[in-house]
Design a protein around this motif. Structure first.
Motif, PDB file in Angstrom:
ATOM      1  N   ALA A   1       0.833  -1.205   0.000  1.00 31.66           N
ATOM      2  CA  ALA A   1       0.000   0.000   0.000  1.00 31.66           C
ATOM      3  C   ALA A   1       0.868   1.255   0.000  1.00 31.66           C
ATOM      4  O   ALA A   1       0.577   2.230  -0.712  1.00 31.66           O
ATOM      5  N   GLU A   2       1.939   1.244   0.780  1.00 38.01           N
ATOM      6  CA  GLU A   2       2.827   2.408   0.832  1.00 38.01           C
ATOM      7  C   GLU A   2       3.472   2.658  -0.525  1.00 38.01           C
ATOM      8  O   GLU A   2       3.563   3.804  -0.977  1.00 38.01           O
ATOM      9  N   ARG A   3       3.921   1.612  -1.194  1.00 37.48           N
ATOM     10  CA  ARG A   3       4.537   1.781  -2.519  1.00 37.48           C
ATOM     11  C   ARG A   3       3.548   2.386  -3.518  1.00 37.48           C
ATOM     12  O   ARG A   3       3.895   3.267  -4.305  1.00 37.48           O
ATOM     13  N   LEU A   4       2.323   1.906  -3.481  1.00 40.35           N
ATOM     14  CA  LEU A   4       1.311   2.387  -4.436  1.00 40.35           C
ATOM     15  C   LEU A   4       0.837   3.807  -4.141  1.00 40.35           C
ATOM     16  O   LEU A   4       0.284   4.476  -5.016  1.00 40.35           O
ATOM     17  N   SER A   5       1.051   4.286  -2.912  1.00 42.90           N
ATOM     18  CA  SER A   5       0.508   5.588  -2.501  1.00 42.90           C
ATOM     19  C   SER A   5       1.164   6.761  -3.210  1.00 42.90           C
ATOM     20  O   SER A   5       0.611   7.871  -3.205  1.00 42.90           O
ATOM     21  N   HIS A   6       2.319   6.569  -3.843  1.00 42.55           N
ATOM     22  CA  HIS A   6       3.020   7.701  -4.469  1.00 42.55           C
ATOM     23  C   HIS A   6       2.241   8.278  -5.646  1.00 42.55           C
ATOM     24  O   HIS A   6       2.527   9.393  -6.091  1.00 42.55           O
TER      25      HIS A   6
END
Length: 372
Positions: free
Chosen positions: A345-350
């Motif tokens: 989720a953190e990777r996709l949040s950018h």
């Protein structure tokens, strides 16, 4: 370039007001930005504007003039201001001014930045106990909105799902995501046996469904807790439901958060139980904090934020408490799964970083003002 944003008031703590402050502040580094309100009545902005943003309140006393005159007074004062203070682009956020802004002939391009789904009224119209009547009224309101939107030079919506709806009727529509406005302050505790939900205590958010689903999840995981952050008119009935289900020691209405990034970090799962959303920014916030999410796949936004069973879990049947409970327990049963999905989720949040979103706004504004 001179850019003006229009909204009835900015003293509330809603998502629309927050996005206005974020985008206006960011764009003020490139343009002369003015934020115009009508009914603040001396009350301060809930979300601060930078010194580079010009703040104007039209000074209308809503209580004194009555509801019938509000639109006329708002239009007269806004027209006077826009004629006297030339703007290149004037943007309505979809409050009262969106009914009349295109009729003001001040020379500026008019943009509708719509913060709800196009079919919002189809989902919320409850004028009758008969479903057919409600659907008819919702349809009529939706087509009225489209009729008004055709008068604008451009429309901005929040999700790709909603863009498809708009494009069936209009060609001058763009989609720009709302940006994430928080940063991760610490790594989440994936061993924490706590789930977080964030939103207004309002029927739209489905917290009553969530509390019923939690009763089922509690049977398998009695040592887990649910924290609901937010305020609203549903506080008393929700607390009553919590008490009736004997969940008082496991489900907590926490009120407004003072530091939501810190709150996310103390939880290992985030849940969204809404019947519908304009976008679902809280899912993005949880993502940037590396917290995996469980959400109903409601209109509009969650399916564009969550990659199902990679960054979280989407529940296809909106309002189904059993399926929601099942999705929650799937994540509650595995710390390693929570960690894996949270990091994804953190990777996709950018995709929702502010510089990316501001670049899209600048591109739109430059294109609009280059048109003859």
């Amino acid at each position: 370039m001179n850019i003006a944003f229009c909204l009835e008031s900015t003293f509330n703590s809603g998502g629309m007001e927050r996005m206005l402050s974020v985008i206006a502040n960011a764009l003020s580094a490139y343009y002369h930005v003015t934020v115009i309100t009508a009914f603040n009545g001396g009350r301060p902005d809930f979300f601060a504007f930078d010194d580079g943003v010009n703040r104007v309140d039209l000074g209308i006393n809503r209580e004194r003039i009555g509801s019938k005159r509000q639109k006329l007074e708002y239009k007269a004062r806004l027209e006077r201001y826009l004629v006297d203070n030339s703007q290149d682009v004037t943007i309505s956020l979809g409050s009262l001014e969106y009914l009349f802004l295109p009729s003001i002939k001040d020379g500026s391009k008019k943009v509708l930045w719509f913060h709800f789904a196009l079919n919002y009224d189809m989902m919320t119209c409850h004028v009758s106990r008969f479903g057919a009547v409600n659907r008819l009224m919702g349809t009529l309101k939706t087509y009225r909105r489209l009729w008004l939107a055709r008068k604008y030079d451009h429309v901005v919506c929040l999700s790709k799902e909603d863009l498809k709806r708009w494009q069936k009727h209009l060609s001058n529509v763009s989609q720009i995501y709302n940006p994430i406005t928080i940063t991760k302050t610490r790594e989440p505790d994936y061993s924490a046996k706590r789930v977080i939900a964030v939103g207004r205590l309002d029927p739209q958010k489905g917290f009553d469904i969530l509390i019923s689903a939690w009763k089922q999840a509690q049977e398998r995981f009695p040592d887990w807790s649910l924290d609901i952050y937010g305020e609203g008119d549903m506080r008393e009935p929700l607390q009553r439901q919590i008490n009736e289900l004997s969940l008082g020691d496991r489900v907590f209405l926490r009120g407004r958060s003072k530091d939501i990034s810190q709150d996310y970090a103390h939880h290992s799962i985030m849940v969204l139980s809404s019947w519908y959303e304009g976008f679902g920014l809280v899912l993005c916030e949880a993502s940037v904090c590396a917290v995996p999410q469980v959400s109903f796949c409601c209109e509009s936004g969650p399916s564009e934020i969550i990659c199902d069973h990679e960054s979280g879990i989407l529940v296809s049947q909106v309002g189904d408490e059993e399926k929601l409970a099942s999705a929650l327990t799937e994540l509650m049963s595995s710390e390693s799964l929570r960690r894996k999905m949270g990091l994804c989720a953190e990777r996709l949040s950018h995709r929702f970083d502010l510089p990316e979103i501001v670049g899209q706004w600048r591109g739109l504004l430059e294109a609009l003002t280059s048109q003859s």
